[in-house]
Design a protein around this motif. Structure first.
Motif, PDB file in Angstrom:
ATOM      1  N   UNK A 288      84.896  31.285  70.614  1.00  0.00           N
ATOM      2  CA  UNK A 288      84.234  32.187  69.676  1.00  0.00           C
ATOM      3  C   UNK A 288      85.044  32.362  68.387  1.00  0.00           C
ATOM      4  N   UNK A 289      86.206  31.691  68.333  1.00  0.00           N
ATOM      5  CA  UNK A 289      87.098  31.833  67.191  1.00  0.00           C
ATOM      6  C   UNK A 289      87.442  33.304  66.952  1.00  0.00           C
ATOM      7  N   UNK A 290      87.688  33.965  68.071  1.00  0.00           N
ATOM      8  CA  UNK A 290      88.024  35.393  68.013  1.00  0.00           C
ATOM      9  C   UNK A 290      89.492  35.552  68.365  1.00  0.00           C
ATOM     10  N   UNK A 291      90.287  36.286  67.596  1.00  0.00           N
ATOM     11  CA  UNK A 291      91.721  36.405  67.883  1.00  0.00           C
ATOM     12  C   UNK A 291      91.989  37.250  69.122  1.00  0.00           C
ATOM     13  N   UNK A 292      92.445  36.599  70.201  1.00  0.00           N
ATOM     14  CA  UNK A 292      92.788  37.337  71.415  1.00  0.00           C
ATOM     15  C   UNK A 292      94.200  37.894  71.290  1.00  0.00           C
ATOM     16  N   UNK A 293      94.455  38.927  72.059  1.00  0.00           N
ATOM     17  CA  UNK A 293      95.757  39.587  72.011  1.00  0.00           C
ATOM     18  C   UNK A 293      96.661  39.056  73.133  1.00  0.00           C
TER      19      UNK A 293
ATOM     20  N   UNK B 240      80.872  48.529  78.257  1.00  0.00           N
ATOM     21  CA  UNK B 240      81.097  47.237  77.606  1.00  0.00           C
ATOM     22  C   UNK B 240      82.206  46.491  78.333  1.00  0.00           C
ATOM     23  N   UNK B 241      81.985  45.185  78.592  1.00  0.00           N
ATOM     24  CA  UNK B 241      82.857  44.414  79.457  1.00  0.00           C
ATOM     25  C   UNK B 241      83.400  43.165  78.771  1.00  0.00           C
ATOM     26  N   UNK B 242      84.622  42.812  79.141  1.00  0.00           N
ATOM     27  CA  UNK B 242      85.250  41.562  78.735  1.00  0.00           C
ATOM     28  C   UNK B 242      86.122  41.085  79.888  1.00  0.00           C
ATOM     29  N   UNK B 243      85.500  40.515  80.934  1.00  0.00           N
ATOM     30  CA  UNK B 243      86.234  40.161  82.153  1.00  0.00           C
ATOM     31  C   UNK B 243      87.245  39.035  81.951  1.00  0.00           C
ATOM     32  N   UNK B 244      88.293  39.072  82.741  1.00  0.00           N
ATOM     33  CA  UNK B 244      89.310  38.034  82.759  1.00  0.00           C
ATOM     34  C   UNK B 244      89.643  37.728  84.220  1.00  0.00           C
ATOM     35  N   UNK B 245      89.262  36.534  84.722  1.00  0.00           N
ATOM     36  CA  UNK B 245      88.751  35.366  84.016  1.00  0.00           C
ATOM     37  C   UNK B 245      87.272  35.485  83.671  1.00  0.00           C
ATOM     38  N   UNK B 246      86.780  34.481  82.940  1.00  0.00           N
ATOM     39  CA  UNK B 246      85.388  34.440  82.489  1.00  0.00           C
ATOM     40  C   UNK B 246      84.697  33.239  83.130  1.00  0.00           C
ATOM     41  N   UNK B 247      83.458  33.449  83.580  1.00  0.00           N
ATOM     42  CA  UNK B 247      82.686  32.375  84.220  1.00  0.00           C
ATOM     43  C   UNK B 247      81.924  31.609  83.146  1.00  0.00           C
ATOM     44  N   UNK B 248      82.172  30.315  83.020  1.00  0.00           N
ATOM     45  CA  UNK B 248      81.550  29.511  81.969  1.00  0.00           C
ATOM     46  C   UNK B 248      81.248  28.120  82.501  1.00  0.00           C
TER      47      UNK B 248
ATOM     48  N   UNK C  35      81.736  53.205  59.478  1.00  0.00           N
ATOM     49  CA  UNK C  35      81.962  51.790  59.188  1.00  0.00           C
ATOM     50  C   UNK C  35      81.204  50.874  60.141  1.00  0.00           C
ATOM     51  N   UNK C  36      80.219  51.411  60.842  1.00  0.00           N
ATOM     52  CA  UNK C  36      79.415  50.588  61.740  1.00  0.00           C
ATOM     53  C   UNK C  36      80.040  50.421  63.112  1.00  0.00           C
ATOM     54  N   UNK C  37      79.521  49.487  63.908  1.00  0.00           N
ATOM     55  CA  UNK C  37      79.994  49.287  65.279  1.00  0.00           C
ATOM     56  C   UNK C  37      81.441  48.805  65.316  1.00  0.00           C
ATOM     57  N   UNK C  38      82.099  49.089  66.426  1.00  0.00           N
ATOM     58  CA  UNK C  38      83.530  48.772  66.545  1.00  0.00           C
ATOM     59  C   UNK C  38      83.905  48.666  68.017  1.00  0.00           C
ATOM     60  N   UNK C  39      84.806  47.737  68.348  1.00  0.00           N
ATOM     61  CA  UNK C  39      85.313  47.603  69.707  1.00  0.00           C
ATOM     62  C   UNK C  39      86.831  47.508  69.677  1.00  0.00           C
ATOM     63  N   UNK C  40      87.481  48.047  70.709  1.00  0.00           N
ATOM     64  CA  UNK C  40      88.939  47.917  70.791  1.00  0.00           C
ATOM     65  C   UNK C  40      89.353  46.499  71.157  1.00  0.00           C
ATOM     66  N   UNK C  41      90.635  46.218  71.082  1.00  0.00           N
ATOM     67  CA  UNK C  41      91.147  44.896  71.435  1.00  0.00           C
ATOM     68  C   UNK C  41      90.944  44.610  72.920  1.00  0.00           C
ATOM     69  N   UNK C  42      90.754  43.353  73.244  1.00  0.00           N
ATOM     70  CA  UNK C  42      90.450  42.951  74.621  1.00  0.00           C
ATOM     71  C   UNK C  42      91.541  43.350  75.610  1.00  0.00           C
ATOM     72  N   UNK C  43      92.788  43.359  75.166  1.00  0.00           N
ATOM     73  CA  UNK C  43      93.878  43.643  76.099  1.00  0.00           C
ATOM     74  C   UNK C  43      93.844  45.087  76.608  1.00  0.00           C
ATOM     75  N   UNK C  44      93.004  45.931  76.023  1.00  0.00           N
ATOM     76  CA  UNK C  44      92.874  47.316  76.480  1.00  0.00           C
ATOM     77  C   UNK C  44      91.883  47.460  77.636  1.00  0.00           C
ATOM     78  N   UNK C  45      91.206  46.377  78.015  1.00  0.00           N
ATOM     79  CA  UNK C  45      90.274  46.417  79.145  1.00  0.00           C
ATOM     80  C   UNK C  45      91.038  46.662  80.446  1.00  0.00           C
ATOM     81  N   UNK C  46      90.370  47.298  81.419  1.00  0.00           N
ATOM     82  CA  UNK C  46      91.024  47.513  82.705  1.00  0.00           C
ATOM     83  C   UNK C  46      90.988  46.221  83.535  1.00  0.00           C
ATOM     84  N   UNK C  47      91.471  46.281  84.765  1.00  0.00           N
ATOM     85  CA  UNK C  47      91.601  45.072  85.582  1.00  0.00           C
ATOM     86  C   UNK C  47      90.253  44.419  85.875  1.00  0.00           C
ATOM     87  N   UNK C  48      89.181  45.202  85.905  1.00  0.00           N
ATOM     88  CA  UNK C  48      87.856  44.648  86.174  1.00  0.00           C
ATOM     89  C   UNK C  48      87.175  44.138  84.913  1.00  0.00           C
TER      90      UNK C  48
END
Length: 222
Positions: A217-222, A59-67, A12-25
């Protein structure tokens, strides 16, 4: 953080897990691909690749995010003078390959080697050729002395900065500020700087919660 087996089926093509599954970093997943479908899904979902030579793709999704909002980029009095004097010339998409290679080669304090691997260069050059990645070149007397590149999410009004370089004092700042002014005129909402650095902070960037970033990004966060 999820690690994918090498024989994971991608029917089914590329796929990523939900953001809340990222580790502390902020590490979300190991594995996958750098082809355009993976990269475009990643950036549109608030995820980016960052790894060293010899490692699998991380693949990374840091929290907080620098913007930073384009209109909020800080311009000091000395920088205003440099910009007014036209000390540097700024162009766009004139030499993407040379900009990313310069970012790859530049020595950075506290870093051994570079995360811009040959695979990264090839992947982002492909994105550029497809119109999804842009470069900013800063010239001094016909010499490329600074610049930056990133992924342009036009439909979302978000520019995802990847890396910048400078060989002459203030050159990369001129490129970043000039780009921010252009994005402001085009009604972009945000420049994603990914992770904190003192240099980005001096330009007005700040950390916000990942959940707030994902709303841009209009992306549903968990």
């Amino acid at each position: 953080m999820l690690e994918l087996p090498e024989n994971h089926p991608w029917d089914n093509g590329p796929w990523f897990p939900d953001h809340h599954l990222a580790d502390e970093e902020g590490l979300l997943m190991v594995g996958g691909s750098l082809d355009k479908d993976w990269l475009l899904l990643a950036y549109n979902s608030g995820i980016f690749p960052w790894y060293n030579e010899g490692q699998p793709i991380l693949w990374w999704t840091p929290d907080p995010r620098m913007v930073v909002k384009p209109q909020d980029v800080y311009v000091s009095k000395s920088m205003r003078k440099i910009l007014k004097d036209n000390t540097f010339k700024v162009t766009y998409n004139q030499n993407f390959l040379e900009v990313i290679l310069a970012c790859k080669r530049i020595k950075r304090d506290g870093q051994n080697g570079t995360w811009i691997t040959n695979s990264i260069v090839k992947a982002y050059l492909n994105l550029h050729e497809l119109g999804h990645a842009i470069s900013v070149e800063v010239w001094y007397e016909d010499e490329l002395v600074g610049g930056l590149y990133g992924v342009d999410l036009k439909d979302k009004g978000v520019f995802c900065g990847e890396s910048m370089f400078t060989t002459v004092s203030n050159a990369s700042k001129v490129g970043f500020i000039t780009l921010s002014r252009k994005l402001t005129k085009q009604n972009y909402h945000l420049i994603d700087c990914q992770m904190y650095t003192d240099h980005l902070s001096s330009l007005g960037a700040a950390e916000i919660p990942r959940e707030e970033f994902l709303k841009y990004l209009e992306y549903p966060s968990m």
